[in-house]
Design an enzyme around this catalytic site. Structure first.
Site, short mmCIF file in Angstrom:
data_model
loop_
_atom_site.label_atom_id
_atom_site.label_comp_id
_atom_site.label_asym_id
_atom_site.label_seq_id
_atom_site.Cartn_x
_atom_site.Cartn_y
_atom_site.Cartn_z
N ASP A 1 0.85 -1.20 0.00
CA ASP A 1 0.00 0.00 0.00
C ASP A 1 0.89 1.24 0.00
O ASP A 1 2.10 1.16 0.17
CB ASP A 1 -0.93 -0.03 1.22
CG ASP A 1 -2.19 0.81 1.00
OD1 ASP A 1 -2.31 1.47 -0.05
OD2 ASP A 1 -3.06 0.79 1.89
N HIS B 1 -9.88 -1.99 -8.08
CA HIS B 1 -9.88 -0.94 -7.05
C HIS B 1 -9.08 0.29 -7.47
O HIS B 1 -9.56 1.42 -7.32
CB HIS B 1 -9.33 -1.51 -5.73
CG HIS B 1 -9.21 -0.51 -4.62
ND1 HIS B 1 -10.27 0.25 -4.21
CD2 HIS B 1 -8.14 -0.14 -3.85
CE1 HIS B 1 -9.87 1.05 -3.22
NE2 HIS B 1 -8.58 0.83 -2.99
FE1 N7H Z 1 -7.48 1.84 -1.55
N1 N7H Z 1 -5.99 -2.58 -0.42
O1 N7H Z 1 -4.94 -2.96 -0.04
O2 N7H Z 1 -6.96 -3.35 -0.61
N2 N7H Z 1 -5.84 0.78 -2.07
N3 N7H Z 1 -7.92 0.51 -0.08
N4 N7H Z 1 -9.03 3.02 -0.89
N5 N7H Z 1 -6.96 3.28 -2.86
C1 N7H Z 1 -4.93 1.13 -3.01
O3 N7H Z 1 -1.66 2.55 -5.04
C2 N7H Z 1 -7.24 -0.65 0.21
C3 N7H Z 1 -9.89 2.74 0.11
C4 N7H Z 1 -7.63 4.48 -3.09
O4 N7H Z 1 -3.67 6.32 -7.59
C5 N7H Z 1 -3.96 0.11 -3.16
O5 N7H Z 1 -0.97 2.91 -3.01
C6 N7H Z 1 -7.80 -1.25 1.41
C7 N7H Z 1 -10.93 3.74 0.18
C8 N7H Z 1 -6.91 5.28 -4.06
O6 N7H Z 1 -3.73 4.43 -8.70
C9 N7H Z 1 -4.28 -0.88 -2.28
C10 N7H Z 1 -8.82 -0.43 1.81
C11 N7H Z 1 -10.66 4.64 -0.82
C12 N7H Z 1 -5.80 4.53 -4.42
C13 N7H Z 1 -5.49 -0.46 -1.57
C14 N7H Z 1 -8.88 0.67 0.88
C15 N7H Z 1 -9.45 4.19 -1.47
C16 N7H Z 1 -5.87 3.30 -3.65
C17 N7H Z 1 -2.77 0.09 -4.13
C18 N7H Z 1 -9.75 -0.54 2.97
C19 N7H Z 1 -11.40 5.87 -1.22
C20 N7H Z 1 -4.73 4.94 -5.40
C21 N7H Z 1 -1.56 0.72 -3.53
C22 N7H Z 1 -9.67 -1.45 3.91
C23 N7H Z 1 -12.71 6.02 -1.13
C24 N7H Z 1 -5.13 4.65 -6.81
C25 N7H Z 1 -1.39 2.16 -3.90
C26 N7H Z 1 -4.09 5.17 -7.77
C27 N7H Z 1 -4.93 2.29 -3.75
C28 N7H Z 1 -6.23 -1.18 -0.61
C29 N7H Z 1 -9.79 1.67 0.97
C30 N7H Z 1 -8.82 4.85 -2.51
C31 N7H Z 1 -3.46 -2.15 -2.14
C32 N7H Z 1 -7.35 -2.50 2.11
C33 N7H Z 1 -12.10 3.75 1.17
C34 N7H Z 1 -7.30 6.66 -4.55
#
Ligand code: N7H
Length: 440
Positions: free
Chosen positions: A167, A305
């Site tokens: 992440d 996602h």
């Molecule tokens: Fe997410 N995950 O590990 O499952 N997220 N996220 N997220 N997320 C991202 O690019 C995760 C949540 C965004 O710029 C990665 O840094 C988990 C919410 C955005 O390409 C991973 C949860 C919201 C990005 C996860 C969660 C977002 C992003 C890839 C909750 C907004 C960047 C690593 C438990 C409403 C996208 C990375 C880009 C990336 C996970 C929640 C948003 C692995 C576990 C609630 C904007």
């Protein structure tokens, strides 16, 4: 030029420590609290400048932010210009896909939380010392309502969230403040900071350089998620083993492999060297010369996602530009036990203490969750919800595009692998706003 001595450090670069404690409080005596704010708390708040160099970082970094009821309690009645903030997250839960408030932590229900302090350090010992110090300073002018202990995962899982994915890869770069790595989004300072270039809403002058902090306690059902991957491997005879097929499904739901490598650049197998390389792991737009952007899902599903939450070329630049958040969350809860893994059932809560900063909650977190992740017709009709964070108030979630051999095939997700336990909307003020407005 940004006044980085005045902007709280967590907003732009993140405190990024192994341990982080979230301390939610209510103010019992506003007069005394204001005095402590000016004399003691202000000195503890960590600025952006301080975080920039290891030599100036405090043992324990501190961030403070206030809910709307918190500001009112301090006698600050100016309208910050953000309706979601003004109403509080509890009033907004129907817009976020939460199935009512049954799963909410009781303390988050309503508007009783006035503020949150974030303590970040290398060790739990340091954090406990910092909390004890603050408790002694504040005495009974505040009441501790709720706390949540966050911690990086152990060993080689450090930096990975509980599902196992790296992440913190993709956060926007602020124009004029930092130079972007290839593929990184570049945003105006006003996308994150109130009153800066790019923030078009009218704000009270003192709110400049503050940022809205969205907090969500998001429980992750890890053994259940893993079971789902095991049960639904992508089948490519002679190419993928069942394990590889399951790993591919997980990577396609996320848009990245556990190593961080984007499926857009590594469509069939993980590429850990790519995942670890910041000059390459963001350098993609979903555009490829051999296929049509609007129909092709062989590399990255439309529902993935990271594609739902940052559609890159799917939207074109101007629209894309405003819907960005700075993520600064941290995992909480223990590792999956052998018993949980064997029974495919979560018995001890774990998840992500989600933190997102933005100047405008409606354009930021709220938009990403509601208009994109929970919207089955974004980025195209029939895409389905975000299989990671998409939520339909408990209704069954159907996603297409996950199987690269047949993108029309839909997959029904057996459960919500992320369960909202609620949270609150806060405002993280500049240091000068604390001394000049909140503490007086
Ligand atoms: Fe997410 N995950 O590990 O499952 N997220 N996220 N997220 N997320 C991202 O690019 C995760 C949540 C965004 O710029 C990665 O840094 C988990 C919410 C955005 O390409 C991973 C949860 C919201 C990005 C996860 C969660 C977002 C992003 C890839 C909750 C907004 C960047 C690593 C438990 C409403 C996208 C990375 C880009 C990336 C996970 C929640 C948003 C692995 C576990 C609630 C904007």
């Amino acid at each position: 030029n940004l006044n980085i001595d005045d902007i709280q450090g967590d907003v732009l670069i993140g405190m990024k420590k192994n341990k982080e404690l979230f301390y939610f409080f209510s103010i019992a005596n506003a007069r005394v609290f204001k005095r402590k704010l000016a004399t003691d708390i202000l000195l503890l708040i960590t600025t952006t400048t301080q975080l920039l160099s290891v030599s100036t970082q405090p043992l324990t970094a501190h961030t403070i932010a206030f809910s709307q009821t918190g500001l009112k309690t301090l006698g600050v009645t100016d309208d910050l210009g953000d309706p979601a903030y003004a109403g509080g997250q509890f009033a907004d839960l129907g817009n976020l896909g939460d199935p009512g408030s049954t799963n909410w932590v009781p303390e988050f229900k309503g508007t009783n939380i006035h503020g949150v302090l974030l303590f970040a350090s290398d060790t739990e010992h340091n954090i406990h010392a910092a909390v004890a110090h603050l408790d002694a300073v504040l005495g009974n002018c505040v009441t501790k309502v709720y706390t949540l202990d966050g911690a990086a995962r152990p060993g080689k899982e450090a930096g990975h969230e509980h599902f196992g994915f790296l992440d913190g890869i993709s956060n926007p770069a602020v124009k004029g403040y930092e130079s972007p790595v290839p593929g990184q989004a570049v945003v105006e300072p006003g996308t994150l900071l109130l009153g800066e270039t790019g923030d078009t809403v009218k704000r009270p002058a003192w709110a400049k350089n503050g940022s809205f902090l969205v907090f969500r306690q998001l429980k992750q059902l890890v053994p259940e998620f893993n079971k789902f991957l095991t049960d639904n491997p992508i089948v490519k005879p002679g190419v993928l083993t069942p394990q590889q097929g399951s790993d591919l499904l997980g990577a396609r739901m996320m848009g990245r492999w556990k190593s961080g490598a984007p499926v857009d650049l590594a469509p069939l197998f993980d590429d850990p060297a790519l995942g670890a390389d910041p000059t390459r792991n963001n350098n993609f737009t979903f555009v490829h010369p051999d296929v049509a952007l609007a129909t092709d899902q062989t590399r990255c599903p439309f529902s993935a996602h990271i594609r739902k939450t940052r559609p890159r070329a799917d939207l074109g630049t101007p629209e894309e530009a405003v819907h960005h958040i700075m993520r600064a969350g941290t995992p909480y809860g223990p590792e999956v036990s052998d018993h949980e893994a064997a029974t495919h059932t979560t018995s001890t809560e774990r998840g992500l203490a989600f933190v997102a900063y933005q100047s405008n909650i409606s354009n930021g977190f709220h938009f990403l969750q509601k208009a994109w992740a929970d919207n089955a017709n974004f980025v195209h009709a029939g895409t389905g919800v975000d299989p990671i964070i998409g939520a339909l108030a408990g209704a069954q979630r159907v996603v297409s595009g996950l199987d690269p051999t047949d993108p029309t095939k839909t997959l029904t997700l057996t459960t919500d692998f992320i369960v909202s336990r609620g949270g609150e909307y806060f405002f993280a003020p500049s240091l000068s706003a604390i001394s000049g407005t909140l503490a007086v």
